[in-house]
Design an enzyme around this catalytic site. Structure first.
Site, PDB file in Angstrom:
ATOM      1  N   SER A  66      45.714  28.205  41.369  1.00 46.44           N
ATOM      2  CA  SER A  66      47.032  28.387  41.986  1.00 46.44           C
ATOM      3  C   SER A  66      47.046  28.201  43.506  1.00 46.44           C
ATOM      4  O   SER A  66      48.116  28.103  44.094  1.00 46.44           O
ATOM      5  CB  SER A  66      47.582  29.763  41.653  1.00 46.44           C
ATOM      6  OG  SER A  66      48.086  29.751  40.341  1.00 46.44           O
ATOM      7  N   LYS A  69      48.991  25.382  44.708  1.00 44.67           N
ATOM      8  CA  LYS A  69      50.464  25.413  44.787  1.00 44.67           C
ATOM      9  C   LYS A  69      50.955  25.324  46.227  1.00 44.67           C
ATOM     10  O   LYS A  69      52.026  24.791  46.490  1.00 44.67           O
ATOM     11  CB  LYS A  69      50.996  26.693  44.120  1.00 44.67           C
ATOM     12  CG  LYS A  69      50.789  26.713  42.605  1.00 44.67           C
ATOM     13  CD  LYS A  69      51.096  28.084  42.016  1.00 44.67           C
ATOM     14  CE  LYS A  69      50.918  28.094  40.496  1.00 44.67           C
ATOM     15  NZ  LYS A  69      50.982  29.440  39.915  1.00 44.67           N
ATOM     16  N   TYR A 194      49.823  18.640  37.329  1.00 42.25           N
ATOM     17  CA  TYR A 194      49.620  20.066  37.630  1.00 42.25           C
ATOM     18  C   TYR A 194      48.208  20.531  37.250  1.00 42.25           C
ATOM     19  O   TYR A 194      47.529  21.197  38.038  1.00 42.25           O
ATOM     20  CB  TYR A 194      50.681  20.894  36.899  1.00 42.25           C
ATOM     21  CG  TYR A 194      50.493  22.387  37.047  1.00 42.25           C
ATOM     22  CD1 TYR A 194      50.853  23.042  38.230  1.00 42.25           C
ATOM     23  CD2 TYR A 194      49.939  23.148  36.020  1.00 42.25           C
ATOM     24  CE1 TYR A 194      50.661  24.411  38.373  1.00 42.25           C
ATOM     25  CE2 TYR A 194      49.756  24.521  36.155  1.00 42.25           C
ATOM     26  CZ  TYR A 194      50.113  25.141  37.324  1.00 42.25           C
ATOM     27  OH  TYR A 194      49.925  26.496  37.470  1.00 42.25           O
ATOM     28  N   TYR A 246      51.147  36.838  43.821  1.00 39.12           N
ATOM     29  CA  TYR A 246      51.960  37.139  42.625  1.00 39.12           C
ATOM     30  C   TYR A 246      52.589  38.519  42.705  1.00 39.12           C
ATOM     31  O   TYR A 246      53.046  38.931  43.759  1.00 39.12           O
ATOM     32  CB  TYR A 246      51.115  36.972  41.347  1.00 39.12           C
ATOM     33  CG  TYR A 246      50.633  35.572  41.263  1.00 39.12           C
ATOM     34  CD1 TYR A 246      51.514  34.549  40.997  1.00 39.12           C
ATOM     35  CD2 TYR A 246      49.322  35.258  41.527  1.00 39.12           C
ATOM     36  CE1 TYR A 246      51.097  33.242  40.971  1.00 39.12           C
ATOM     37  CE2 TYR A 246      48.891  33.946  41.506  1.00 39.12           C
ATOM     38  CZ  TYR A 246      49.790  32.965  41.225  1.00 39.12           C
ATOM     39  OH  TYR A 246      49.380  31.675  41.208  1.00 39.12           O
ATOM     40  N   VAL A 264      43.275  31.786  39.785  1.00 35.92           N
ATOM     41  CA  VAL A 264      42.549  32.483  38.718  1.00 35.92           C
ATOM     42  C   VAL A 264      41.064  32.103  38.617  1.00 35.92           C
ATOM     43  O   VAL A 264      40.326  32.704  37.848  1.00 35.92           O
ATOM     44  CB  VAL A 264      43.208  32.314  37.328  1.00 35.92           C
ATOM     45  CG1 VAL A 264      44.481  33.110  37.222  1.00 35.92           C
ATOM     46  CG2 VAL A 264      43.421  30.867  36.974  1.00 35.92           C
TER      47      VAL A 264
END
Ligand code: DON
Length: 310
Positions: A66, A69, A194, A246, A264
């Site tokens: 992530s 991102k 992705y 998050y 992760v």
């Protein structure tokens, strides 16, 4: 003027947090990630003046997950401009787990709440310019080569395949986004972009360098060249504060107080204006998907060296 956190000092801080890995678990929903040793540990700091320190198993490669991102958001903003991107993806934190589908149903017209949750990040991957998935992934890689000055950074194809095969939830998010006109591209193609961006291998050195470029208002540390326009680097760092960790972003803001993004695989990248970039790698995760040791080390460093931006 406070002393720099040199290699010896950083090794000492790592020893202090090492045992926290026992409190978490390695991600296992992507088969290739579950093979990592939960006790791997490394950290690096890139100061804005170019001074660099690393400690622990700093040669360890791990995938961006992530953390990608933030990088894909920067590129999509460069490619399309703010208006286009934020017409399709919102700016608000959710307080929900990163892969949650729940809020997509609650807003009309449908729009993922922010680019750091999976739904928003998938929409951002769709916006990266390129005629083919290969071209889009290639542009992301070139952007990373520019940010890190490391041309060897590449996709870990084993992790990408493992992730693509098992991405049932991300597929369902994409089908939902396609149905509601949030993405233009084909579902499988967008998923390929992705999963490949998530599977780019880095080490703590390259990650700390990227954090430092964001902290340096988007400029290369050596040449001063503007890689990311200053106002776009600022947007990315703001998302790191509001949604980067998050549904732990609130407690992270209180306990650490710096823009940061986790993945992760166990990586965490922090970017602190006037200071530089910090990267931590420890694959043992807490229940929200953040590196247990990464969170703890950044908390200790922030308190000891007064790094909070608040
Ligand atoms: O979409 C996924 O499941 C992963 N490729 C990335 C998720 C992730 O890293 C969330 N982080 N904490």
């Amino acid at each position: 003027m406070i002393d720099k956190i040199d290699t010896e000092t950083l090794e000492g801080w790592l020893d202090n947090v090492r045992s926290f890995a026992d409190a978490g678990r390695v991600a296992d929903y992507i088969p290739a990630l579950s093979e990592r040793d939960p006790h791997e540990l490394a950290a690096a700091i890139y100061y804005l003046d170019g001074d660099y320190y690393q400690a622990g198993e700093s040669d360890c490669c791990f995938t961006l997950q992530s953390i990608s991102k933030v990088i894909s958001l920067a590129l999509a903003l460069i490619d399309n401009g703010e208006e286009y991107v934020f017409n399709r993806v919102g700016m608000e934190p959710t307080g929900d787990p990163f892969h949650s589908i729940y809020r997509l149903e609650q807003h009309r017209p449908s729009k993922p709440l922010n680019p750091m949750i999976n739904a928003g990040a998938l929409a951002v991957s769709d916006m990266i310019h390129g005629h083919t998935t290969e071209e889009k992934v290639g542009r992301l890689l070139s952007f990373l080569h520019e940010l890190t000055d490391d041309q060897s950074i590449k996709v870990n194809e084993g992790v990408a395949a493992s992730e693509f095969e098992t991405a049932y939830l991300n597929r369902s998010l994409l089908y939902y986004l396609k149905q509601h006109g949030v993405i233009n591209g084909d579902v499988e193609d967008t998923l390929k972009v992705y999963t490949h961006q998530c599977s780019i291998d880095v080490n703590v050195q390259s990650l700390a360098k990227i954090g430092a470029v964001f902290a340096n208002e988007g400029r290369d540390l050596k040449s001063g060249r503007q890689i990311i326009p200053k106002h776009l680097a600022k947007i990315c760092k703001t998302f790191m504060v509001t949604c980067g960790m998050y549904d732990a972003s609130g407690s992270f803001a209180i306990k650490v107080g710096v823009p940061a993004k986790s993945g992760v695989s166990g990586g965490v990248m922090a970017s602190i204006n006037g200071f530089g970039g910090i990267a931590v790698y420890g694959p043992s995760l807490d229940e929200k998907g953040n590196s247990v040791v990464g969170f703890k080390l950044l908390e200790i460093l922030s308190n000891r060296y007064d790094l909070s931006i608040f």
